[in-house]
Design a protein around this motif. Sequence first.
Motif, PDB file in Angstrom:
ATOM      1  N   ARG A  80      -0.345  -3.234  21.884  1.00 24.97           N
ATOM      2  CA  ARG A  80      -1.237  -4.396  22.044  1.00 24.97           C
ATOM      3  C   ARG A  80      -2.521  -3.987  22.763  1.00 24.97           C
ATOM      4  O   ARG A  80      -3.620  -4.401  22.366  1.00 24.97           O
ATOM      5  N   HIS A  81      -2.393  -3.174  23.797  1.00 24.81           N
ATOM      6  CA  HIS A  81      -3.591  -2.714  24.506  1.00 24.81           C
ATOM      7  C   HIS A  81      -4.508  -1.938  23.569  1.00 24.81           C
ATOM      8  O   HIS A  81      -5.731  -2.141  23.572  1.00 24.81           O
ATOM      9  N   THR A  83      -4.737  -2.044  20.244  1.00 23.82           N
ATOM     10  CA  THR A  83      -5.348  -2.863  19.187  1.00 23.82           C
ATOM     11  C   THR A  83      -6.429  -3.782  19.745  1.00 23.82           C
ATOM     12  O   THR A  83      -7.318  -4.208  19.007  1.00 23.82           O
ATOM     13  N   GLN A  84      -6.369  -4.074  21.035  1.00 21.01           N
ATOM     14  CA  GLN A  84      -7.367  -4.950  21.651  1.00 21.01           C
ATOM     15  C   GLN A  84      -8.490  -4.186  22.329  1.00 21.01           C
ATOM     16  O   GLN A  84      -9.397  -4.796  22.905  1.00 21.01           O
TER      17      GLN A  84
END
Length: 326
Positions: A80-81, A83-84
């Motif tokens: 998640r980190h 991709t963000q």
Amino acid sequence: MPFDRYNRDINYVRISLTDACNLRCVYCMPEHMTFRPRDELLSDAELRRLITLFAAVGFRKIRFTGGEPTLRPSLVDLVRHATQTPGIEAVGLTTNGVLLDQLAQPLRDAGLQTVNISIDSLDEEKFRRLTRWGSLRDVQAGVAAADRAGLRIKLNAVVCRGINDSQDVVELARMTLNQPWQVRFIEQMPFGNNSDFQTRGMVSEAELIAVLTRAYGPLELVNEGKLDGEARLYRLPGGQGAIGFISPVSQPFCAGCNRMRLTADGVLRLCLLRDNEVNLLNLLRGGESDEAITDCIRQAVQEKPWGHGLAQHLIPAARGMSQIGG
């Protein structure tokens, strides 16, 4: 963008999350393997910082690897980190698939786009022989879960002479007839801890094409032979998916290499098959600034070698494959 001294756009970093694995594949590591203590590996905070810094340097693609990355409890959060993170355009995962049945949907929800799953045979006995501990059913369940989650799927098979170099190749390739997947056959590469087995067991791209041509007829070259990453693609007659050959020994692709590897213990590996390394963990734990670390990464890109030295019998000896990351 981080161009090296040979004007290659080095935009892809493969990040190993652990050197540990829940299988013991014969071409990768011995059955009785000692892994690094947890405190010698990059922490989650250190990984998040480095992901941000790689993006700042100009890296646009990240793939999480291992050992086996699904053993890292924070995998979903790290995906998640990534991709963000501004600047990161693609995030993938390479896994043996054993735990993917549980993780495929959470990973997709976190933004994961592609998954490469290792599956060296569709024969249960041969699969067990190659992985020592593995269950083919677990991996097949992982593939099915990845498909349901909408992940783009590539299946990786390391071919070992005398074990899975004939009918297994034919059966694996057959999956591309009715599925839009890519099945990729990988030549074994020699590393110091297992180089004799790997050298004896290497099966060339030409041999594999001959096996598939006898079974299916002439293969159709895709995209005029332009590599998809490191894979040269073909299609079976009438096939929906593609067959890829990753052939670093018989058909080196160093001229188009765009990647570097970060090991689980924080070392930036400049070429998979050379022992050139830059220690980023020491910089992180030595209190260096973001600017100093990004300068070090840029310098490492400039020092990236042209290619491996296998033709000159130069075999990397410092680490095994599981200690580098796939």
